[in-house]
Scaffold this motif. Structure first.
Motif, mmCIF file in Angstrom:
data_model
loop_
_atom_site.group_PDB
_atom_site.id
_atom_site.type_symbol
_atom_site.label_atom_id
_atom_site.label_comp_id
_atom_site.label_asym_id
_atom_site.label_seq_id
_atom_site.Cartn_x
_atom_site.Cartn_y
_atom_site.Cartn_z
ATOM 1 N N PHE A 207 -30.456 -20.374 5.540
ATOM 2 C CA PHE A 207 -30.329 -18.948 5.231
ATOM 3 C C PHE A 207 -31.303 -18.531 4.122
ATOM 4 O O PHE A 207 -31.924 -17.466 4.193
ATOM 5 C CB PHE A 207 -28.888 -18.609 4.845
ATOM 6 C CG PHE A 207 -27.917 -18.803 5.973
ATOM 7 C CD1 PHE A 207 -27.911 -17.928 7.052
ATOM 8 C CD2 PHE A 207 -27.036 -19.869 5.986
ATOM 9 C CE1 PHE A 207 -27.030 -18.114 8.116
ATOM 10 C CE2 PHE A 207 -26.156 -20.065 7.039
ATOM 11 C CZ PHE A 207 -26.155 -19.186 8.102
ATOM 12 N N LEU A 208 -31.449 -19.384 3.112
ATOM 13 C CA LEU A 208 -32.407 -19.075 2.061
ATOM 14 C C LEU A 208 -33.834 -19.091 2.607
ATOM 15 O O LEU A 208 -34.654 -18.231 2.268
ATOM 16 C CB LEU A 208 -32.278 -20.072 0.916
ATOM 17 C CG LEU A 208 -31.046 -19.940 0.016
ATOM 18 C CD1 LEU A 208 -31.035 -21.046 -1.036
ATOM 19 C CD2 LEU A 208 -31.005 -18.577 -0.654
ATOM 20 N N PHE A 209 -34.141 -20.068 3.451
ATOM 21 C CA PHE A 209 -35.484 -20.168 4.016
ATOM 22 C C PHE A 209 -35.777 -18.980 4.927
ATOM 23 O O PHE A 209 -36.846 -18.368 4.845
ATOM 24 C CB PHE A 209 -35.619 -21.485 4.775
ATOM 25 C CG PHE A 209 -37.015 -21.766 5.271
ATOM 26 C CD1 PHE A 209 -38.128 -21.373 4.539
ATOM 27 C CD2 PHE A 209 -37.217 -22.438 6.462
ATOM 28 C CE1 PHE A 209 -39.421 -21.637 4.988
ATOM 29 C CE2 PHE A 209 -38.494 -22.711 6.925
ATOM 30 C CZ PHE A 209 -39.596 -22.307 6.193
ATOM 31 N N ALA A 210 -34.817 -18.626 5.779
ATOM 32 C CA ALA A 210 -35.020 -17.468 6.660
ATOM 33 C C ALA A 210 -35.151 -16.186 5.847
ATOM 34 O O ALA A 210 -35.971 -15.316 6.161
ATOM 35 C CB ALA A 210 -33.864 -17.357 7.654
ATOM 36 N N GLY A 211 -34.350 -16.050 4.780
ATOM 37 C CA GLY A 211 -34.457 -14.863 3.925
ATOM 38 C C GLY A 211 -35.792 -14.810 3.214
ATOM 39 O O GLY A 211 -36.398 -13.736 3.081
ATOM 40 N N TRP A 212 -36.276 -15.968 2.752
ATOM 41 C CA TRP A 212 -37.590 -16.016 2.104
ATOM 42 C C TRP A 212 -38.687 -15.632 3.090
ATOM 43 O O TRP A 212 -39.583 -14.844 2.767
ATOM 44 C CB TRP A 212 -37.838 -17.420 1.555
ATOM 45 C CG TRP A 212 -39.114 -17.552 0.787
ATOM 46 C CD1 TRP A 212 -39.276 -17.420 -0.568
ATOM 47 C CD2 TRP A 212 -40.421 -17.830 1.313
ATOM 48 N NE1 TRP A 212 -40.603 -17.593 -0.909
ATOM 49 C CE2 TRP A 212 -41.328 -17.848 0.224
ATOM 50 C CE3 TRP A 212 -40.901 -18.059 2.591
ATOM 51 C CZ2 TRP A 212 -42.687 -18.084 0.391
ATOM 52 C CZ3 TRP A 212 -42.258 -18.291 2.770
ATOM 53 C CH2 TRP A 212 -43.135 -18.311 1.672
ATOM 54 N N LEU A 213 -38.636 -16.175 4.294
ATOM 55 C CA LEU A 213 -39.626 -15.827 5.317
ATOM 56 C C LEU A 213 -39.573 -14.344 5.661
ATOM 57 O O LEU A 213 -40.609 -13.701 5.856
ATOM 58 C CB LEU A 213 -39.386 -16.657 6.579
ATOM 59 C CG LEU A 213 -39.787 -18.131 6.527
ATOM 60 C CD1 LEU A 213 -39.245 -18.869 7.749
ATOM 61 C CD2 LEU A 213 -41.296 -18.281 6.441
ATOM 62 N N ALA A 214 -38.364 -13.790 5.736
ATOM 63 C CA ALA A 214 -38.222 -12.365 6.037
ATOM 64 C C ALA A 214 -38.880 -11.516 4.955
ATOM 65 O O ALA A 214 -39.527 -10.502 5.253
ATOM 66 C CB ALA A 214 -36.739 -12.011 6.184
ATOM 67 N N CYS A 215 -38.745 -11.929 3.706
ATOM 68 C CA CYS A 215 -39.416 -11.212 2.609
ATOM 69 C C CYS A 215 -40.929 -11.334 2.731
ATOM 70 O O CYS A 215 -41.663 -10.351 2.544
ATOM 71 C CB CYS A 215 -38.959 -11.771 1.259
ATOM 72 S SG CYS A 215 -37.281 -11.314 0.788
ATOM 73 N N PHE A 216 -41.398 -12.531 3.043
ATOM 74 C CA PHE A 216 -42.838 -12.765 3.180
ATOM 75 C C PHE A 216 -43.434 -11.893 4.284
ATOM 76 O O PHE A 216 -44.467 -11.236 4.095
ATOM 77 C CB PHE A 216 -43.079 -14.244 3.463
ATOM 78 C CG PHE A 216 -44.526 -14.601 3.686
ATOM 79 C CD1 PHE A 216 -45.470 -14.374 2.703
ATOM 80 C CD2 PHE A 216 -44.935 -15.183 4.880
ATOM 81 C CE1 PHE A 216 -46.817 -14.703 2.898
ATOM 82 C CE2 PHE A 216 -46.259 -15.522 5.088
ATOM 83 C CZ PHE A 216 -47.203 -15.280 4.098
ATOM 84 N N VAL A 217 -42.769 -11.851 5.443
ATOM 85 C CA VAL A 217 -43.250 -11.040 6.562
ATOM 86 C C VAL A 217 -43.179 -9.555 6.217
ATOM 87 O O VAL A 217 -44.080 -8.780 6.548
ATOM 88 C CB VAL A 217 -42.432 -11.356 7.831
ATOM 89 C CG1 VAL A 217 -42.809 -10.396 8.966
ATOM 90 C CG2 VAL A 217 -42.663 -12.794 8.270
#
Length: 341
Positions: A207-217
C-alpha cells in the motif's frame, strides 16, 4: 509511468469493449505478478503447488495501483462526458515484469479524446479531473499504509537473514532508494507510525509502495509543460503566453536538477577508473532521469500548447481548483525519486 491522456485528433472508430476488458485483465495479472515479486516471493520461481499462493501476495499491490489508475483515467473520462466530448474508455497497458526490467506490471493507462477541445473551461476540467481524482486515491493509500503497517515479523518473511542481524541493517551498496515527497514527509510527521520501513525497503509494503507510485505519476502528469495534464491546467489558467513562460521555466528546472548526476554517469561510463570530485549535496538533489524526461518532452511530446478557445480568464471556482492542482504538484513532486546507494 506517465499518463499521456490526450490525442486531439478526429477518429472514426467506435468503442471496443472487449479490448478494454482484455487489457484490464492482462494488466491485473501483470501487476499482480509484479506485486508478488516486489513482496519478495516471485511466483514463477515457486513450485506448482505454491504458484497460486505466491501470486496472491501481489494482489494488494495490484488492486491498489489499478484503483489509482482507474480513478485517474475515469476522472478524465467523466469530464469529457460532462462537456459532451467523445472519448474512449481507458486503455490499460500491461507490462510483464521481465528479469531485466524493474517493472511494476504496467505502463499506465490512457484515454483517447476523439475530437478537438474548443473551450478553455472544458480543457481545464478534463486536464484537472484526472490528477485531482487520482490524488485522493494516492492520499488514501498512503494514510492506510501508515496506519496499517505490518508487524516486524513481516520483513523477516521477505528477508530471513535480517532476523539474525537483529533488524533491518543499513543499506548495502547498489541498493535502490525511493525518494520522499513533501506529502510523505508530512504524513510521517503527522501520523508518526511505528515500524515505518526505510525507503530502501518501502517497495516490500504494497500500500505504501502503490501510494508512493501514485504520487510519482501524479507529479509527472502535473508538470506544467506542453500537453501534459499540468500543461492543460496552466494553459487554461494563464493563457498561451503564461503557459509558454511557465513551460520553459520548468523544462529548464528539471534539466538543471538532472544535469549533475547525468553528466557524472556519462563520465563514469567513459572512464570508470576516474574519480570525479562532485559535492555529495549536489548529487543528493539530482536525478539523471529528469534529463531523459526533458528530452522526451522537448522532442517527442512538445512543449507548446495548441489554441483552445478564447483567452478569457477562468471563473473563480475553476481558478481555485487550478491552484489546488498546483498544490498537489508541490506535495507529490520528488526531486530525486530513485537513487542507488
Amino acid at each position: 509511468m506517465p499518463d499521456f491522456s490526450y490525442e486531439e485528433t478526429k477518429l472514426t472508430t467506435g468503442r471496443h469493449y472487449p479490448i478494454h476488458l482484455l487489457l484490464f485483465v492482462a494488466t491485473l495479472f501483470t501487476t499482480t505478478w509484479a506485486g508478488a515479486i516486489w513482496t519478495g516471493i516471485p511466483p514463477f520461481t515457486a513450485n506448482k503447488a505454491g504458484f497460486i499462493e505466491a501470486l496472491k501476495t501481489g494482489v494488494p499491490f495490484s488492486l491498489a495501483l489499478l484503483a489509482f489508475l482507474t480513478v485517474h483515467e475515469f476522472g478524465h473520462f467523466f469530464a469529457t462526458v460532462k462537456h459532451r466530448i467523445r472519448a474512449t474508455l481507458p486503455y490499460y497497458i500491461p507490462l510483464p515484469p521481465l528479469p531485466f526490467l524493474m517493472s511494476i506490471g504496467t505502463l499506465g493507462a490512457i484515454i483517447r479524446i476523439k475530437e478537438p477541445i474548443r473551450s478553455r473551461r472544458a480543457l481545464f476540467d478534463i486536464g484537472a479531473a484526472g490528477p485531482l481524482a487520482g490524488f485522493t486515491v494516492a492520499l488514501g493509500l498512503l494514510i492506510y499504509g501508515f496506519l496499517h503497517l505490518p508487524l516486524a515479523e513481516y520483513i523477516y518473511s521477505v528477508h530471513p537473514d535480517y532476523r539474525a542481524m537483529g533488524g533491518i541493517p543499513p543499506a548495502p551498496a547498489d541498493t535502490l532508494y525511493l525518494g520522499k515527497n513533501l506529502l510523505f514527509i508530512l504524513l510521517d510527521a503527522l501520523i508518526q507510525p511505528k515500524g515505518l520501513p526505510p525507503m530502501y525497503e518501502l517497495y516490500h509494503y504494497p500500500f505504501l509502495f502503490a501510494g508512493w507510485l501514485a504520487c510519482f505519476v501524479t507529479a509527472l502528469n502535473l508538470l506544467p509543460v506542453g500537453q501534459l495534464d499540468g500543461g492543460h491546467v496552466i494553459y487554461a489558467m494563464f493563457g498561451s503566453e503564461g503557459h509558454r513562460k511557465i513551460s520553459k521555466f520548468f523544462l529548464a528546472f528539471i534539466t538543471v536538477i538532472g544535469a549533475p548526476s547525468f553528466i557524472l554517469g556519462v563520465l563514469e561510463l567513459i572512464n570508470p577508473a576516474l574519480v570525479f570530485p562532485v559535492p555529495e549535496l549536489l548529487l543528493r538533489w539530482s536525478w539523471p532521469g529528469w534529463i531523459i524526461w526533458a528530452i522526451i518532452l522537448r522532442r517527442f511530446l512538445g512543449t507548446k500548447h495548441p489554441q483552445a478557445g478564447s483567452d478569457h480568464p477562468l471563473p473563480p471556482g475553476r481558478m481555485t481548483a487550478g491552484w489546488l492542482c498546483i498544490a498537489v504538484f508541490i506535495l507529490t513532486f520528488t526531486p530525486v525519486p530513485f537513487a542507488i546507494s
